[in-house]
Design a protein around this motif. Sequence first.
Motif, PDB file in Angstrom:
ATOM      1  N   ASN A 124     158.715 -32.933  83.104  1.00  0.00           N
ATOM      2  CA  ASN A 124     159.541 -33.748  83.610  1.00  0.00           C
ATOM      3  C   ASN A 124     160.271 -32.507  83.505  1.00  0.00           C
ATOM      4  O   ASN A 124     161.145 -31.575  82.632  1.00  0.00           O
ATOM      5  N   GLY A 125     161.448 -33.569  84.706  1.00  0.00           N
ATOM      6  CA  GLY A 125     162.747 -32.480  84.704  1.00  0.00           C
ATOM      7  C   GLY A 125     164.090 -32.671  83.224  1.00  0.00           C
ATOM      8  O   GLY A 125     164.025 -32.083  83.281  1.00  0.00           O
ATOM      9  N   LYS A 126     163.757 -33.310  83.113  1.00  0.00           N
ATOM     10  CA  LYS A 126     164.462 -33.187  81.181  1.00  0.00           C
ATOM     11  C   LYS A 126     163.685 -32.386  80.534  1.00  0.00           C
ATOM     12  O   LYS A 126     165.070 -31.454  79.766  1.00  0.00           O
ATOM     13  N   GLU A 127     162.813 -32.475  80.875  1.00  0.00           N
ATOM     14  CA  GLU A 127     162.271 -31.574  79.403  1.00  0.00           C
ATOM     15  C   GLU A 127     162.584 -29.983  80.051  1.00  0.00           C
ATOM     16  O   GLU A 127     162.928 -28.554  79.261  1.00  0.00           O
ATOM     17  N   ALA A 128     162.663 -30.081  81.369  1.00  0.00           N
ATOM     18  CA  ALA A 128     162.739 -28.677  82.269  1.00  0.00           C
ATOM     19  C   ALA A 128     163.893 -27.810  82.484  1.00  0.00           C
ATOM     20  O   ALA A 128     164.435 -26.893  81.575  1.00  0.00           O
ATOM     21  N   ILE A 129     165.322 -29.087  81.888  1.00  0.00           N
ATOM     22  CA  ILE A 129     166.801 -28.770  82.084  1.00  0.00           C
ATOM     23  C   ILE A 129     166.879 -27.772  80.471  1.00  0.00           C
ATOM     24  O   ILE A 129     167.684 -27.345  80.641  1.00  0.00           O
ATOM     25  N   ASP A 130     166.305 -29.142  79.412  1.00  0.00           N
ATOM     26  CA  ASP A 130     166.158 -28.771  78.109  1.00  0.00           C
ATOM     27  C   ASP A 130     165.912 -26.995  77.441  1.00  0.00           C
ATOM     28  O   ASP A 130     166.644 -26.619  77.110  1.00  0.00           O
ATOM     29  N   LYS A 131     164.763 -26.882  78.591  1.00  0.00           N
ATOM     30  CA  LYS A 131     164.434 -25.427  78.514  1.00  0.00           C
ATOM     31  C   LYS A 131     164.915 -23.793  79.031  1.00  0.00           C
ATOM     32  O   LYS A 131     165.343 -23.477  78.413  1.00  0.00           O
ATOM     33  N   LEU A 132     165.422 -25.136  80.268  1.00  0.00           N
ATOM     34  CA  LEU A 132     166.478 -24.018  81.175  1.00  0.00           C
ATOM     35  C   LEU A 132     167.198 -24.132  80.213  1.00  0.00           C
ATOM     36  O   LEU A 132     168.480 -22.344  80.531  1.00  0.00           O
ATOM     37  N   SER A 133     168.774 -24.449  79.774  1.00  0.00           N
ATOM     38  CA  SER A 133     168.774 -24.568  78.755  1.00  0.00           C
ATOM     39  C   SER A 133     169.659 -23.474  77.433  1.00  0.00           C
ATOM     40  O   SER A 133     170.904 -23.456  77.171  1.00  0.00           O
ATOM     41  N   VAL A 134     168.437 -23.540  77.463  1.00  0.00           N
ATOM     42  CA  VAL A 134     167.913 -22.477  75.923  1.00  0.00           C
ATOM     43  C   VAL A 134     167.461 -21.351  75.963  1.00  0.00           C
ATOM     44  O   VAL A 134     167.366 -20.296  75.778  1.00  0.00           O
ATOM     45  N   GLN A 135     167.127 -20.880  77.085  1.00  0.00           N
ATOM     46  CA  GLN A 135     165.845 -19.535  77.399  1.00  0.00           C
ATOM     47  C   GLN A 135     166.515 -19.034  79.339  1.00  0.00           C
ATOM     48  O   GLN A 135     166.200 -20.215  79.975  1.00  0.00           O
ATOM     49  N   PRO A 136     166.672 -18.311  79.317  1.00  0.00           N
ATOM     50  CA  PRO A 136     166.199 -17.461  80.980  1.00  0.00           C
ATOM     51  C   PRO A 136     164.975 -17.391  81.384  1.00  0.00           C
ATOM     52  O   PRO A 136     163.996 -17.246  80.689  1.00  0.00           O
ATOM     53  N   PHE A 137     165.057 -17.970  82.111  1.00  0.00           N
ATOM     54  CA  PHE A 137     163.619 -18.371  83.479  1.00  0.00           C
ATOM     55  C   PHE A 137     163.414 -17.568  84.675  1.00  0.00           C
ATOM     56  O   PHE A 137     165.062 -17.382  84.812  1.00  0.00           O
ATOM     57  N   GLN A 138     163.040 -16.864  84.852  1.00  0.00           N
ATOM     58  CA  GLN A 138     162.979 -15.964  86.138  1.00  0.00           C
ATOM     59  C   GLN A 138     162.625 -16.766  87.611  1.00  0.00           C
ATOM     60  O   GLN A 138     162.689 -16.684  88.601  1.00  0.00           O
ATOM     61  N   LEU A 139     161.749 -17.457  87.147  1.00  0.00           N
ATOM     62  CA  LEU A 139     161.019 -18.292  88.358  1.00  0.00           C
ATOM     63  C   LEU A 139     161.150 -19.947  87.197  1.00  0.00           C
ATOM     64  O   LEU A 139     160.453 -19.488  86.880  1.00  0.00           O
ATOM     65  N   LEU A 140     161.036 -20.312  88.674  1.00  0.00           N
ATOM     66  CA  LEU A 140     160.912 -21.921  88.206  1.00  0.00           C
ATOM     67  C   LEU A 140     160.211 -22.231  89.413  1.00  0.00           C
ATOM     68  O   LEU A 140     160.455 -22.316  90.604  1.00  0.00           O
ATOM     69  N   LEU A 141     158.772 -23.080  88.816  1.00  0.00           N
ATOM     70  CA  LEU A 141     158.022 -23.371  89.979  1.00  0.00           C
ATOM     71  C   LEU A 141     157.913 -25.232  89.763  1.00  0.00           C
ATOM     72  O   LEU A 141     157.632 -25.908  88.056  1.00  0.00           O
ATOM     73  N   LEU A 142     158.837 -25.950  91.094  1.00  0.00           N
ATOM     74  CA  LEU A 142     159.208 -27.314  90.282  1.00  0.00           C
ATOM     75  C   LEU A 142     158.447 -28.422  90.960  1.00  0.00           C
ATOM     76  O   LEU A 142     158.533 -28.049  92.847  1.00  0.00           O
ATOM     77  N   ASP A 143     157.890 -29.194  90.728  1.00  0.00           N
ATOM     78  CA  ASP A 143     157.712 -30.239  91.339  1.00  0.00           C
ATOM     79  C   ASP A 143     158.607 -31.255  91.618  1.00  0.00           C
ATOM     80  O   ASP A 143     159.810 -31.456  91.257  1.00  0.00           O
ATOM     81  N   LEU A 144     158.933 -31.951  92.680  1.00  0.00           N
ATOM     82  CA  LEU A 144     159.991 -32.889  92.930  1.00  0.00           C
ATOM     83  C   LEU A 144     159.767 -34.215  91.973  1.00  0.00           C
ATOM     84  O   LEU A 144     161.201 -35.272  91.187  1.00  0.00           O
ATOM     85  N   THR A 145     158.857 -35.240  92.264  1.00  0.00           N
ATOM     86  CA  THR A 145     158.420 -36.715  91.800  1.00  0.00           C
ATOM     87  C   THR A 145     157.955 -36.277  90.549  1.00  0.00           C
ATOM     88  O   THR A 145     157.457 -35.859  90.423  1.00  0.00           O
ATOM     89  N   MET A 146     159.000 -36.499  89.653  1.00  0.00           N
ATOM     90  CA  MET A 146     159.098 -36.172  87.848  1.00  0.00           C
ATOM     91  C   MET A 146     159.519 -37.281  87.166  1.00  0.00           C
ATOM     92  O   MET A 146     160.613 -38.039  87.694  1.00  0.00           O
TER      93      MET A 146
END
Length: 121
Positions: free
Chosen positions: A35-57
């Motif tokens: 979900n989006g909250k989990e994505a934000i949590d992961k993005l806040s602690v680990q740098p990613f080069q690419l995010l493949l993102l769904d809109l409806t979560m």
Amino acid sequence: MSLSVLVADDSKLSRRSVIRALPPELEVTIEEATNGKEAIDKLSVQPFQLLLLDLTMPEVDGVGVLEYLSNQSSSPSVIVISADFQPEKQRIVMSLGAKKFLRKPLDKEELAMTLFELGYL
């Protein structure tokens, strides 16, 4: 060198489909978010080069993730992959920094072309 990728989609089937669609010649390290909250949590602690993102979560949608990223000093390239293909949605996500808006079901060749355009292939 391996490309760090975060795949954020609430559907496990969709996440698997996106991961399988990645070109085999692309060396990747993949993390998943349900979900989006989990994505934000992961993005806040680990740098990613690419995010493949769904809109409806649930919890936080894809637009919320893009809004979070727009306030960060550095962020990954974002490819939105969604069945919600309304022109207004496309305009919003592109204005928030998404590099491309791809339609579900995902076309492998279109993803490969997008990755090529972004310099990953």
